[in-house]
Write a protein that holds these residues in place. Structure first.
Motif, PDB file in Angstrom:
ATOM      1  N   LEU A 239      43.119   6.569  26.605  1.00  0.00           N
ATOM      2  CA  LEU A 239      44.275   7.821  27.172  1.00  0.00           C
ATOM      3  C   LEU A 239      43.535   9.208  27.549  1.00  0.00           C
ATOM      4  CD1 LEU A 239      47.238   6.797  24.988  1.00  0.00           C
ATOM      5  CD2 LEU A 239      47.004   6.425  27.396  1.00  0.00           C
ATOM      6  N   LEU A 240      42.699   9.523  26.757  1.00  0.00           N
ATOM      7  CA  LEU A 240      42.020  10.982  27.318  1.00  0.00           C
ATOM      8  C   LEU A 240      41.319  10.635  28.447  1.00  0.00           C
ATOM      9  CD1 LEU A 240      41.304  13.719  26.095  1.00  0.00           C
ATOM     10  CD2 LEU A 240      39.289  12.619  25.083  1.00  0.00           C
ATOM     11  N   ALA A 241      40.439   9.613  28.701  1.00  0.00           N
ATOM     12  CA  ALA A 241      39.897   9.283  30.008  1.00  0.00           C
ATOM     13  C   ALA A 241      40.998   9.291  31.190  1.00  0.00           C
ATOM     14  CB  ALA A 241      39.062   7.919  29.904  1.00  0.00           C
ATOM     15  N   LEU A 242      41.891   8.612  30.767  1.00  0.00           N
ATOM     16  CA  LEU A 242      43.029   8.360  31.894  1.00  0.00           C
ATOM     17  C   LEU A 242      43.760   9.820  32.176  1.00  0.00           C
ATOM     18  CD1 LEU A 242      45.103   6.746  33.753  1.00  0.00           C
ATOM     19  CD2 LEU A 242      46.728   6.371  31.527  1.00  0.00           C
ATOM     20  N   PHE A 243      43.941  10.626  31.115  1.00  0.00           N
ATOM     21  CA  PHE A 243      44.333  11.908  31.340  1.00  0.00           C
ATOM     22  C   PHE A 243      43.334  12.724  32.360  1.00  0.00           C
ATOM     23  CE2 PHE A 243      44.065  16.467  29.770  1.00  0.00           C
ATOM     24  CZ  PHE A 243      45.275  16.715  29.951  1.00  0.00           C
ATOM     25  N   PHE A 244      42.255  12.610  32.091  1.00  0.00           N
ATOM     26  CA  PHE A 244      41.145  13.292  32.913  1.00  0.00           C
ATOM     27  C   PHE A 244      41.287  12.773  34.262  1.00  0.00           C
ATOM     28  CE2 PHE A 244      39.248  14.929  28.926  1.00  0.00           C
ATOM     29  CZ  PHE A 244      39.320  16.189  29.374  1.00  0.00           C
ATOM     30  N   LEU A 245      41.391  11.622  34.623  1.00  0.00           N
ATOM     31  CA  LEU A 245      41.422  10.912  35.721  1.00  0.00           C
ATOM     32  C   LEU A 245      42.666  11.679  36.623  1.00  0.00           C
ATOM     33  CD1 LEU A 245      40.577   7.374  35.355  1.00  0.00           C
ATOM     34  CD2 LEU A 245      39.246   9.054  36.636  1.00  0.00           C
ATOM     35  N   ILE A 246      43.869  11.504  36.034  1.00  0.00           N
ATOM     36  CA  ILE A 246      45.097  12.254  36.629  1.00  0.00           C
ATOM     37  C   ILE A 246      44.871  13.579  36.921  1.00  0.00           C
ATOM     38  CG2 ILE A 246      47.401  12.720  35.939  1.00  0.00           C
ATOM     39  CD1 ILE A 246      47.708  10.082  34.374  1.00  0.00           C
ATOM     40  N   LEU A 247      44.409  14.458  36.015  1.00  0.00           N
ATOM     41  CA  LEU A 247      44.050  15.941  36.443  1.00  0.00           C
ATOM     42  C   LEU A 247      43.223  16.228  37.314  1.00  0.00           C
ATOM     43  CD1 LEU A 247      43.377  17.554  32.942  1.00  0.00           C
ATOM     44  CD2 LEU A 247      45.200  17.875  34.245  1.00  0.00           C
ATOM     45  N   ASN A 248      42.298  15.167  37.652  1.00  0.00           N
ATOM     46  CA  ASN A 248      41.220  15.516  38.647  1.00  0.00           C
ATOM     47  C   ASN A 248      41.665  14.639  40.001  1.00  0.00           C
ATOM     48  OD1 ASN A 248      39.202  17.246  37.419  1.00  0.00           O
ATOM     49  ND2 ASN A 248      39.295  15.754  36.110  1.00  0.00           N
TER      50      ASN A 248
END
Length: 523
Positions: A425-434
């Protein structure tokens, strides 16, 4: 989505309806192609929740009391097998020392409905007394479905309501912006981890809160008041938002033609909602007190575990529990909470505005999180919600707060064996942010400017190193909770910075000329 074209279509009846008070949100969704956005993002968000629910939960295989999963299951057991008047009362059939109900009546009613669902498909999972610690495959599957259905039926529609209200303006004409905001709301990693991993029903109270915010932004103050009362009657931690709701609605009432009448109307709706929810317990004062005593667990002390608030962070130096009695600490924490809430409240009473209201929600919830009595790690979900509602206006604050909200819960997540889900979920969060989304040009962010790039880089290095250290190293025997203390103090420092920045930004908002202008913006 190009809402500016509405003015060019003045002859169409539906366009005129869009500008009217009776806003047809269903037509708005179809007209702007937004329905596809919600369906696509919503389905993906549901799949993510299902994937996380395949992981362990709080207290899995850990007798004798297990964890939050067992607490929720036990409440379903109690509510489906005992009369409503005995749900909060200690007895041979309801041992309150074993996960007794400690949330308001709406949580009990929700447990009753879900308990009926479990009893229909798998009676053994909610059998009175004999089902304690029940962990069958079917029972766990049904329990997971209760959370998933609650999310889909309450939180998701509330997000749609907020997005429709928030973006029904000519100034917000970017479809990519709407898509991104919907994604960050429905894919909040902290909420997904706690509800679908750890196992709770925060999606219900937070869903009612989002619905209440959307109703107030659209000028439906009475509906918003009722929805907020439902949130408060589901989880008492929703009181974190109370100063913001109170001050914003009071500020609006004071600027209307008949302020006293407006306040009385709101008061009657609030009292009516509470009376409806508490009706089974209004037959005696003792019955009411039995429920209230369960909602305020002062016997647990000022704080538990390692939570990133003032009392726990400062306890490294000041031993609060040794210096003061519980009664004194209750008064001190209450005073500190009220004092830190006041600036935000005063601003909204003096100059109520929609954007100011969202800042006030963030500031008041952080006041409670940082200074109130008996705060849990999971309570960070409350200040995180308004930060997410402000994600487009305040992308840096949203990003920064979410990162450290996740870190503050990391020790809890590790205890639940949810590290894989956390990292995903942390990785998904950074993908959405960028994500390659064309955002509007925004005003400079005071927090990021104040911190500076070098300081931010150093803090982020500490952020990632702490994850690695916590997973791979053992603390010294003399200081077994050293890593938790470091994580707690780092997160606390960032939460304080965010709170200060948002209080300043709230006070720097331009004062609206008339109340009518505030209310017409979102209609």
């Amino acid at each position: 989505m190009d809402l500016s074209r509405f003015s060019e279509m003045g002859k169409g009846k539906k366009v005129r309806d869009t500008a009217s008070h009776d806003f047809d949100w269903r037509w708005w969704l179809v007209r702007n192609g937004t329905a596809v956005v919600f369906i696509t993002v919503g389905l993906f968000a549901l799949l993510v929740r299902v994937a996380v629910s395949l992981h362990p939960y709080s207290g899995a295989g850990n007798p004798p009391k297990f964890g939050d999963y067992e607490a929720q299951r036990h409440w379903m057991e109690i509510t489906t097998n005992l009369p409503v008047k005995e749900w909060y009362r200690n007895s041979s059939s309801n041992d309150l020392s074993y996960w007794g109900l400690d949330y308001p009546p709406l949580t009990a009613y929700q447990s009753f409905i879900h308990g009926l669902f479990l009893r229909f498909f798998h009676p053994d999972s909610v059998a009175l007394l004999t089902s304690r610690g029940h962990e069958s495959y079917l029972g766990k599957l049904l329990m997971r479905w209760t959370v998933l259905s609650s999310d889909a039926l309450i939180f998701f529609p509330a997000v749609v309501y907020f997005i429709v209200v928030h973006y029904n303006q000519p100034s917000r004409s970017h479809k990519s912006e709407l898509l991104w905001h919907t994604a960050v709301l429905l894919l909040s990693p902290c909420l997904i981890l706690i509800d679908h991993g750890h196992f709770q029903f925060n999606c219900i109270s937070l869903g009612f809160s989002v619905g209440a915010v959307a109703a107030i932004l659209s000028g439906k103050d009475l509906v918003g008041s009722v929805l907020y009362c439902l949130a408060l009657n589901h989880k008492q931690m929703s009181a974190y938002f109370a100063p913001a709701f109170f001050s914003h609605l009071l500020g609006k009432c004071l600027r209307r033609k008949h302020p006293i009448l407006e306040v009385l109307k709101l008061g009657l709706f609030v009292l009516g909602t509470f009376a409806a929810v508490w009706w089974p317990y209004l037959y005696s004062t003792q019955s009411i007190l039995e429920v209230l005593s369960r909602l305020a667990p002062f016997e647990r002390g000022l704080f538990e575990d390692y939570v990133a608030n003032f009392w726990c962070a400062s306890s490294v130096v000041v031993k609060w529990k040794r210096l003061f009695t519980t009664e004194s600490l209750k008064l001190i924490s209450f005073t500190a909470t009220v004092i830190t809430c006041l600036p935000s409240m005063i601003q909204q009473i003096r100059s109520p505005s929609h954007r100011g209201f969202l800042y006030a929600l963030l500031n008041s919830s952080f006041s409670f999180y940082l200074f109130s009595f008996q705060v849990h790690e999971k309570s960070i979900l409350l200040p995180l919600l308004p930060a997410t509602l402000l994600a487009v206006e305040e992308p840096f604050i949203f990003k920064w707060l979410t990162q450290f909200a996740m870190l503050s819960m990391f020790p809890l997540i590790c205890r639940d064996n949810l590290v894989v889900a956390y990292l995903a979920l942390l990785a998904l969060f950074f993908l959405i942010l960028n994500a390659p989304v064309q955002h509007r040009v925004r005003e400079s962010n005071h927090l990021s400017n104040y911190m500076g790039s070098a300081t931010m880089f150093l803090i982020l290095c500490c952020y990632f190193v702490l994850h690695i250290v916590y997973l791979t190293m053992h603390p010294p025997e003399k200081y077994p909770f050293l890593f938790e203390a470091i994580i707690m103090n780092l997160c606390f420092s960032q939460f304080v910075l965010v709170t200060l920045a948002c209080n300043i930004k709230q006070w720097l908002l331009k004062k609206p000329a008339k109340l009518e202008e505030i209310e017409k913006k979102f209609i």
